[in-house]
Motif scaffolding. Structure first.
Motif: not given
Lengths: 545, 545
Positions: B225-241, B447-458
């Protein structure tokens, strides 16, 4: 998998220099070897099979034993398909990365086309299809539903790629279009499958190019052939003969097919090693691949295609292997040097640590090097194991070596031994690998040359074939003579079978292999060895795979 | 292929520095561009389509235009299959060679297993099969003959590999067994296909390992999983969770599935970027994969599998691309720097020669660099072309630059321009590529961080989804709540469709994406946002691909 202990011979462990010669004798007598070291408890499942069949007496069994026991191939429950284990796949990766770099350096670009082809596209080229139709695998269902139309799995990709070529090529500015892909392909053959040589799925590289002129296309056909020849000689230490296929043997739909032909001395058979095709404008007409020149006139493009497959590994095994197992050419060997510590009774750790140091130094020089420090196997077992696996160089480090700063270097291909200074290994090993490569290529070339007889009369053909040789003969190149050659040599098959060959995997009839690009002189008035008509060129014939 | 000339705008050629600003304005207004240079005869078929759809207004059309017009993908006549052209395949090759080296450095060995699997083997693992059964493509015929038994094409290779694992693994000495292969796989899905994201054939890497202990296996799951994350961030400039899948979303037959989740800001959807599975002893029990420990006791092995696919290219395009076309991260761009000579009226050759020199100097530094010296296209056309193709850096060399020893450097990702000394390029360009990579990753992360909202109620869920956001919420992790989430968010689909999204390729319902490995604090007594039961962990939800 049943791991029966057939002939279990005595512990052949050689724990120190003194034991080496005893070991060498015992190795000659035994072919199965066990994991047991001195006084160790021997777990039954570690008893490991060596190669018992001999290459000369029972070639088919020898081949099967070598590829399975050296862990190159595992058999699989779908007929004609085999698992390429790391030991063989690593060789493929060495060769394919080398070729890939060379191909891209030519300006050819990698792409990936789908593995599926619709019935319509496949039918566009009737002549081409005819050649492959009986071997095409068809997908007709997904899950439990029938597809509306069956879809074929690529046996080769002309019909998949060329409709796209027709879209992409409009102008001379779009040329040359030069693409390559590394893929699996499927040909559902019904001849007896043989791992690497004839399998229902195999791996290959296929290059496809389109050009404005025949000259340019012909250049690419030849360049690809030269690259393939280099891969065989420079990596696999295998000699090949460059030639052109006869009209009967050329690729369906091509104008001409250039080929590399190899030779398997043990069976006296030729083997097609790689091909490169000039397609002319045949496919361009079928698929409407046209370009507009500077003046606005439209022309069909000139095309080439060329392929190199995992078959090369089979040829490598068959030519270089011996009764102990694989003999790997150094530049493709997954492990080039195996270091085997021969621990002293008191200080085992010292020897191992030294081996690890030496390995690190060699790895720093780019040598693929491993230490076999496993405690559960004796040095003698390890010697046998890595010999069966074909590793080009074995380095043994024992207690005396520790004192003297030396180690023993053993070459796999000729079994020669020398004591060398540890301090010289970093310069010595690369030179040794070069030498081994050259010597293996030379040996294989000599065998190949001795395996080709010049024949000018038909009555020499059968005796020559029976001596396991190929035939170089003056030929009229007529289609009729090609058919005649096959039918007149067919009766040989039963004899071959009686001689111990597996007739089912080997066709008995002789056929034309190629017309070599390098032609010897042909005196005026030379007659064809089959028809007695005037001969055109010298051609190579033989039984083949 | 019909090449209609839609909106043909004026010649946007910028032949000298003075023309640059005029060009910049005109580029803003036009989206189609033609091959015409100043006063050149314009061949109709050279008129080239730019990207006309905008990413914000019509994402689906934008994506299709970008991938086809930048020459990444060609559509194909078998539904759900696409041709990967050199521009996209080269990116795959960059990523796959990088990953391959990293994977092998872990001690994992490459192999190749057949693409076919028998019905019997496939049925061995019922739970696993159930997940894939509806998508399995079946070969039932070869040539015109029916096969005795249908044979499946691999949707994944557990059932192909693990019978062999059972043969090869006998003792603890055979562990760990760590294999990897790079192959095509086939899943005959009936959801609307989308190039790269959901295709019936795709390319991937699949790693499969077997270990003596759960700890060791878990380590491998996380390392992959760490390798894949590196491929995304270090090569493709994409953040992943990084996260773990819920029980409902995990891989069939696994004990747990770790995952990387990406985010597409334009659609507000999550996307599974890669997965790594701990299989526990589930498959070992099915296939009888056991080893004997030092004491002679037998145990089932602990297994892992993990895969990375061509989907990563689609995510890269969707996140980084803009209204002009592709924006390629520098470390995977097939061409990192495009040099465009802007010839003077009198001395065109001088500018070209200088460009060639500069390119050679950059190539010597390992930069992937090309000169576009084509005579038949204007500089303005070339600017547009290479912008659409997403090349990270454009260097323009005009007559004034020749005099001053400068050139103009234009970044694709932010359009910024600077005049730089030619003599400094060899040090400047690597630093620029590093900067661009970091800036692209930072932008995408924001953009990704702005695209995640913390929600506690339905009652916050629907409004948040409609803002194109993912939801981070406290969750009880029950299967019932997972089903409830899906059913209660399903009605959103028609609205999404009305909002201009292609509803057919996007499911409207929200589902759990992952439970992030990095957890924020959860106050005691926090309730699940769905059920009101006590929450276990924060989980990420969203619409997804």
């Amino acid at each position: 998998m049943l791991r029966s202990c057939e002939v279990q011979l005595a512990n052949v462990g050689a724990h120190c220099r003194n034991a080496r010669f005893r070991r060498l004798r015992s190795v000659e007598q035994q072919r199965f070897f066990s994991a047991s070291g001195k006084g160790q408890k021997r777990p039954r499942q570690e008893d490991t099979k060596g190669v018992t069949a001999t290459k000369s007496a029972d070639f088919a069994t020898w081949y099967t034993q070598v590829i399975t026991r050296s862990e190159m191939v595992e058999y699989y429950d779908v007929s004609g398909c085999y698992i390429l284990r790391p030991w063989s796949f690593s060789i493929w990766q060495q060769v394919s990365r080398w070729l890939d770099d060379k191909i891209q350096a030519l300006g050819v670009q990698n792409a990936y086309f789908p593995c599926f082809v619709s019935q319509e596209a496949l039918r566009t080229e009737e002549e081409h299809l005819e050649d492959f139709a009986p071997e095409v695998a068809w997908v007709t269902k997904s899950g439990t539903s029938d597809l509306t139309k069956p879809i074929a799995i690529r046996p080769t990709s002309e019909t998949i790629m060329y409709p796209a070529f027709a879209k992409w090529i409009r102008s001379y500015r779009d040329l040359p279009l030069q693409l390559n892909q590394w893929t699996n392909v499927v040909r559902w053959e019904f001849k007896q499958p043989t791992p690497f040589l004839r399998t229902r799925e195999f791996l290959w590289q296929e290059g496809h190019t389109a050009h404005a002129t025949e000259e340019e296309a012909s250049d690419v056909v030849r360049t690809a052939l030269e690259l393939y020849a280099q891969a065989y000689t420079d990596l696999l230490a295998l000699p090949v003969i460059k030639g052109v296929k006869s009209s009967e043997e050329r690729f369906a739909g091509s104008v001409y097919t250039e080929t590399l032909e190899g030779f398997i001395p043990a069976t006296g058979r030729g083997i097609q090693a790689a091909t490169s095709h000039y397609l002319g404008q045949n496919f361009a007409r079928m698929f409407g691949i046209r370009f507009e020149d500077v003046s606005g006139h439209k022309h069909f493009v000139h095309q080439t295609c060329w392929g190199f497959t995992t078959r090369c590994i089979g040829i490598m095994i068959m030519v270089h292997g011996d009764d102990k197992g694989l003999v790997l050419p150094p530049f493709v060997a997954p492990t080039q040097v195996i270091l085997i510590p021969i621990p002293a009774r008191k200080d085992g750790a010292g020897v191992e640590a030294r081996c690890a140091e030496l390995a690190t130094a060699l790895k720093d020089r780019g040598i693929r090097c491993e230490v076999d420090a496993r405690q559960t196997y004796s040095p003698g077992w390890k010697f046998n194991w890595w010999e069966m696996k074909g590793v080009p160089i074995r380095l043994e480090v024992g207690p005396k070596d520790m004192a003297q700063g030396t180690c023993r270097l053993v070459r796999r291909f000729d079994g020669s031994k020398q004591d060398v200074d540890q301090s010289q290994l970093a310069t010595l090993i690369p030179a040794e690998l070069d030498y081994i490569h050259a010597a293996m290529l030379e040996k294989a070339t000599t065998q190949r040359d001795e395996g080709i007889a010049t024949v000018t009369r038909w009555d020499e053909v059968m005796p020559t074939l029976q001596q396991k040789k190929l035939i170089l003969a003056p030929w009229c190149e007529s289609a009729a003579s090609e058919a005649e050659i096959k039918s007149r040599t067919k009766e040989v098959a039963p004899e071959a079978a009686a001689a111990g060959e597996n007739a089912s995997i080997l066709t008995g009839a002789m056929k034309s292999l190629c017309i070599p690009l390098t032609q010897g002189p042909m005196p005026p008035g030379t007659k064809c060895f089959v028809t007695g008509e005037p001969a055109k060129r010298w051609a190579l014939f033989g039984r083949s795979y």
